[in-house]
Design an enzyme around this catalytic site. Structure first.
Site, short mmCIF file in Angstrom:
data_model
loop_
_atom_site.label_atom_id
_atom_site.label_comp_id
_atom_site.label_asym_id
_atom_site.label_seq_id
_atom_site.Cartn_x
_atom_site.Cartn_y
_atom_site.Cartn_z
N LYS A 30 12.71 -32.39 -61.91
CA LYS A 30 13.80 -33.08 -61.65
C LYS A 30 13.79 -34.26 -60.40
CE LYS A 30 16.31 -29.39 -60.77
NZ LYS A 30 15.54 -28.09 -61.24
N ARG A 81 24.90 -25.76 -60.01
CA ARG A 81 24.13 -24.60 -60.59
C ARG A 81 24.99 -23.61 -61.03
NH1 ARG A 81 19.50 -26.06 -57.72
NH2 ARG A 81 17.88 -24.67 -57.06
N ARG A 137 2.41 -27.12 -56.59
CA ARG A 137 3.44 -27.91 -55.93
C ARG A 137 3.15 -27.82 -54.26
NH1 ARG A 137 9.67 -28.43 -57.22
NH2 ARG A 137 10.01 -26.54 -56.17
N ARG A 190 5.84 -24.99 -50.45
CA ARG A 190 7.32 -24.28 -49.95
C ARG A 190 7.49 -22.66 -50.00
NH1 ARG A 190 11.77 -27.29 -53.91
NH2 ARG A 190 12.37 -25.25 -53.84
N ARG A 237 13.89 -16.86 -59.08
CA ARG A 237 14.57 -18.36 -59.09
C ARG A 237 15.06 -18.52 -60.67
NH1 ARG A 237 10.74 -21.72 -56.35
NH2 ARG A 237 11.90 -23.66 -56.75
#
Ligand code: ADP
Ligand code: ZN
Length: 221
Positions: A13, A88, A127, A160, A171
């Site tokens: 996103k 969300r 990532r 992260r 998640r």
């Protein structure tokens, strides 16, 4: 133009938002980024949000709505904005509708990035993000030129805290339980476009761009 980017973590996103911004210069409002910044600065918001974010749980809706209302009232949001990672929950979507009624805003389109579980885990564990400017890299298909250094600003690249495998799974579970119902919610309002997010970035963006053109939201019709 007001658009919402909806999808599981790792659907890209944030990256797509960056691509859209090159064509239409409106701010990207990422509740995740705002929360991480607040945590880093140790503000009151940060203190309240920290334990949720680091364990992959959702931050309470009232806090998120406060962040959103403050943010969209800023000057740079006059011509529109993109939401990345918000809403969300159904409650947040309902609250947003009320807020938009008050402010006379309209959601132009919701893009749902549909992704398989394998793609997600692969993308998230590779990532890396820039600690300075927030740019996003992937060690596999979008690596920085110099190891651990941001191409754009020279900042340090890190993984992260919540991109570790067990938090990723948490998640994902939260996404399926809390956020997925929004697909139905926005489909019923006829403002949802599904994008196959297993494709590479170019193809994903092409689909988004084509739809935005079709809707007359960017470029020529
Ligand atoms: P991703 O989309 O990769 O999961 P985000 O950066 O959007 O990551 O969010 C990181 C974390 O911030 C979430 O796991 C959650 O704890 C918190 N968060 C972000 N946006 C929201 C939101 N709209 N409502 C509740 N919590 C949120
Ligand atoms: Zn950077």
């Amino acid at each position: 133009m007001i658009i919402i980017l909806l999808g599981p973590p790792g659907a890209g996103k944030g990256t797509i938002a960056g691509e859209i911004k090159k064509e239409k210069d409106i701010p990207i409002i990422s509740t995740g980024d705002i929360l991480r910044k607040a945590i880093k600065n140790g503000s009151d918001l940060g203190k309240e949000a920290q334990s949720y974010v680091n364990s992959g749980k959702l931050v309470p809706d009232y806090l998120i709505m406060k962040i959103i209302e403050e943010r969209i009232k800023e000057k740079d949001c006059k011509k529109g904005f993109m939401f990345d990672g918000f809403p969300r929950t159904i409650q947040q979507a309902v609250d947003l509708e009320l807020l938009f009624k008050r402010l006379k805003h309209n959601i132009d389109q919701v893009f749902y990035f549909e992704t398989s579980k394998n793609t997600i885990i692969e993308r998230l564990s590779d990532r890396r993000v820039c600690t300075k400017c927030g740019a996003i890299y992937n060690l596999n298909y979008n690596p920085p030129k110099i190891k651990d250094k941001c191409d754009k600003c020279g900042g340090e690249l890190i993984q992260r805290d919540d991109d570790k495998e067990e938090t990723i799974l948490k998640r994902l579970e939260v996404f399926n339980d809390e956020t997925l119902p929004l697909v139905d919610y926005y489909q019923k309002q006829n403002i949802l476009t599904k994008i196959n997010a297993d494709q590479d970035l170019d193809d994903r963006f092409k689909e988004v761009e084509a739809r935005l053109k079709e809707l007359g939201l960017v470029g020529k019709k």
